[in-house]
Design an enzyme around this catalytic site. Structure first.
Site, PDB file in Angstrom:
ATOM      1  N   TYR A   1       0.851  -1.181   0.000  1.00  0.00           N
ATOM      2  CA  TYR A   1       0.000   0.000   0.000  1.00  0.00           C
ATOM      3  C   TYR A   1       0.886   1.229   0.000  1.00  0.00           C
ATOM      4  O   TYR A   1       1.837   1.306   0.780  1.00  0.00           O
ATOM      5  CB  TYR A   1      -0.901   0.008   1.241  1.00  0.00           C
TER       6      TYR A   1
ATOM      7  N   ASP B   1       9.311   3.047  -0.537  1.00  0.00           N
ATOM      8  CA  ASP B   1       8.290   3.654   0.305  1.00  0.00           C
ATOM      9  C   ASP B   1       8.587   3.259   1.742  1.00  0.00           C
ATOM     10  O   ASP B   1       8.232   2.171   2.190  1.00  0.00           O
ATOM     11  CB  ASP B   1       6.895   3.163  -0.129  1.00  0.00           C
TER      12      ASP B   1
ATOM     13  N   LYS C   1       4.642   9.324   8.755  1.00  0.00           N
ATOM     14  CA  LYS C   1       4.467   8.742  10.101  1.00  0.00           C
ATOM     15  C   LYS C   1       5.473   9.255  11.140  1.00  0.00           C
ATOM     16  O   LYS C   1       5.299  10.339  11.671  1.00  0.00           O
ATOM     17  CB  LYS C   1       4.484   7.222   9.988  1.00  0.00           C
TER      18      LYS C   1
HETATM   19  N1  PLP Z   1       2.942   4.177   2.286  1.00  0.00           N
HETATM   20  C1  PLP Z   1       2.871   3.255   3.235  1.00  0.00           C
HETATM   21  C2  PLP Z   1       3.877   2.150   3.261  1.00  0.00           C
HETATM   22  C3  PLP Z   1       1.875   3.310   4.217  1.00  0.00           C
HETATM   23  O1  PLP Z   1       1.791   2.359   5.145  1.00  0.00           O
HETATM   24  C4  PLP Z   1       0.942   4.379   4.165  1.00  0.00           C
HETATM   25  C5  PLP Z   1      -0.129   4.475   5.167  1.00  0.00           C
HETATM   26  O2  PLP Z   1      -0.339   3.638   5.987  1.00  0.00           O
HETATM   27  C6  PLP Z   1       1.070   5.335   3.151  1.00  0.00           C
HETATM   28  C7  PLP Z   1       2.080   5.202   2.227  1.00  0.00           C
HETATM   29  C8  PLP Z   1       0.114   6.468   3.073  1.00  0.00           C
HETATM   30  O3  PLP Z   1       0.351   7.364   4.109  1.00  0.00           O
HETATM   31  P1  PLP Z   1      -0.802   8.347   4.616  1.00  0.00           P
HETATM   32  O4  PLP Z   1      -1.828   7.501   5.290  1.00  0.00           O
HETATM   33  O5  PLP Z   1      -0.089   9.289   5.545  1.00  0.00           O
HETATM   34  O6  PLP Z   1      -1.336   9.042   3.418  1.00  0.00           O
END
Ligand code: PLP
Length: 436
Positions: free
Chosen positions: A147, A242, A270
């Site tokens: 994700y 990511d 985060k």
């Molecule tokens: N990338 C990863 C690996 C994530 O776990 C998340 C959210 O949980 C995101 C991107 C998206 O981040 P946000 O919820 O701050 O938009």
């Protein structure tokens, strides 16, 4: 539920009247494990208290940001000081942003320039745009069950809530957009090589969670990330790590520091916001300088790098740098993983516990769990029973089989022991459920 949750139920019903599904992010819903979510009143350290006054040991940690626990004194003080002496937002640069950027660049050797945004979604979306501009190509390769936020091109075979609620490829994403996204199976080196052989010249970027956390925790097998690095470089595509979850969680900097791989672009979020809304993307100077106003690739944000989030994030990062809790987190992670596996074994329940540092998932399946397909073999019905049995014993786990347990530095060994003791009972309830 623990000692009743009447208020939570009422709050949820009221929320549903004015918020779709009663929650502002689907992962907060309890649909996969029960009916309505607990509404939280407050948190302190490793614990949260709900609106009915029940206290829980919290293993969600706001889905990752709270590696120091709730209301860490240093973070609270930084926010207070910013509010009282500075302000909340100026729409003009502040020195705090430079300080944050400097700290990130120091921590991640692959990052020479970094741009702050407001969420992980913005970070991945913007990194992808840069990669497309840089390469003049449009195709993207992502991995099933990973994700990367909810931007259109990334909501294809996605993990997290999209997986939990059965919409890994969301309606509303134009099929032309989805067609730009190719997917491969996590850890499938051969599959990636094959895709590059046939379509490599069209691929702008490969995006990957270096440790997957959004189909539950799935670790990269030896050679997987190395292959991605090599093959993207060979075909002139960019490699995007990511690290929104893994950044500053598994080590100071990112998981890339542990494996010694330098991606072209890194996405963060985060932890670097200390619990306030934040994201960031960064990489080599020549790629990052494509971003406006240095270059032509447009990306902007009214509240990006706002002083409050920068203050909270800086305080959290400085605490992590000085306190270096990673070894302690590793030990607690190991203790919890081994404890859960042993307790399940004793109860006669088959599980596979995947773990990396303070991130882990207890899958209700024989395993091994190494990709989307093996993760989704897990018995979500068993997880539901387990989740409720743990909740009844004061342990708040992620309300989905396909998410990570997050341990914080505010947890102590006695908390882990308490959790394992609760799990021993909870697995027995799962066993009874299996037998019925
Ligand atoms: N990338 C990863 C690996 C994530 O776990 C998340 C959210 O949980 C995101 C991107 C998206 O981040 P946000 O919820 O701050 O938009």
């Amino acid at each position: 539920m623990k000692t009743g949750s009447r208020r939570s139920k009422q709050c949820y019903e009221e929320a549903c009247r004015v918020i779709p599904g009663g929650v502002n992010s689907p992962v907060r819903a309890f649909k996969a494990v029960g009916d309505y979510p607990l509404f939280i009143e407050s948190g302190l350290g490793a614990r949260v208290t709900d609106v009915d006054g029940n206290e829980y040991l919290d293993y969600v940690g706001s889905w990752g940001p709270l590696i120091l626990g709730h209301r860490h004194p240093r973070v609270v003080e930084a926010i207070r000081e910013c509010l009282e002496r500075k302000g909340t937002s100026f729409g003009a640069p502040t020195e705090l942003e430079t300080e944050m950027a400097r700290l990130i660049c120091e921590a991640l050797p692959s990052v020479e320039l970094v741009r702050m945004v407001n969420s992980g979604t913005e970070a991945t979306m913007s990194a992808l745009r840069l990669a497309r501009a840089r390469t003049g190509r449009s195709k993207l390769l992502k991995f099933e069950g990973c994700y990367h936020g909810h931007a259109d091109p990334l909501l294809v075979r996605a993990g997290s809530g999209a997986l939990t609620f059965g919409v890994p490829s969301s309606p509303g994403v134009p099929k032309e957009t989805a067609a730009e996204t190719m997917t491969a199976s996590y850890n499938d080196v051969e599959g990636v090589i094959e895709l590059f052989r046939s379509r490599g010249e069209e691929i702008a970027a490969v995006i990957v969670e270096p440790v997957a956390g959004n189909m539950g925790v799935v670790l990269p097998e030896k050679g997987f990330l190395e292959t991605l690095r090599k093959i993207t470089a060979g075909y002139g595509a960019l490699l995007i790590f990511d690290e929104v979850i893994t950044g500053f969680r598994l080590a100071w900097g990112g998981f890339q520091n542990l494996v010694g791989i330098r991606p072209d672009l890194t996405c963060l979020g985060k932890i670097i916001g200390g619990g306030l809304p934040v994201g960031a993307y960064g990489g080599q100077r020549e790629v990052m300088e494509l971003a406006a106003p240095a270059g032509p690739v447009y990306q902007a944000g009214t509240l990006s790098g706002n002083p409050l989030a920068m203050s909270a994030g800086l305080a959290a990062l400085q605490e992590l740098k000085q306190g270096n809790p990673y070894e302690r987190l590793e030990n607690m992670g190991r203790m919890l993983a081994e404890g859960l596996a042993a307790a399940a074994g004793e109860a006669g329940v088959e599980v596979t516990v995947n773990r990396c540092g303070s991130l882990l998932t207890c899958f209700f399946t024989r395993g091994p769990v190494r990709d989307y397909r093996s993760a989704t073999r897990a018995d979500t019905g068993a997880y539901r029973v387990f989740f409720q049995a743990m909740l009844a014993r004061g342990i708040y786990l992620p309300p989905s089989q396909f998410e990570a347990i997050f341990i914080s530095a505010a947890h102590g060994e006695e908390d882990v022991e308490k959790t394992v003791a609760a799990a021993a009972q909870a697995f027995k309830e799962v066993k009874v459920w299996y037998n019925n």
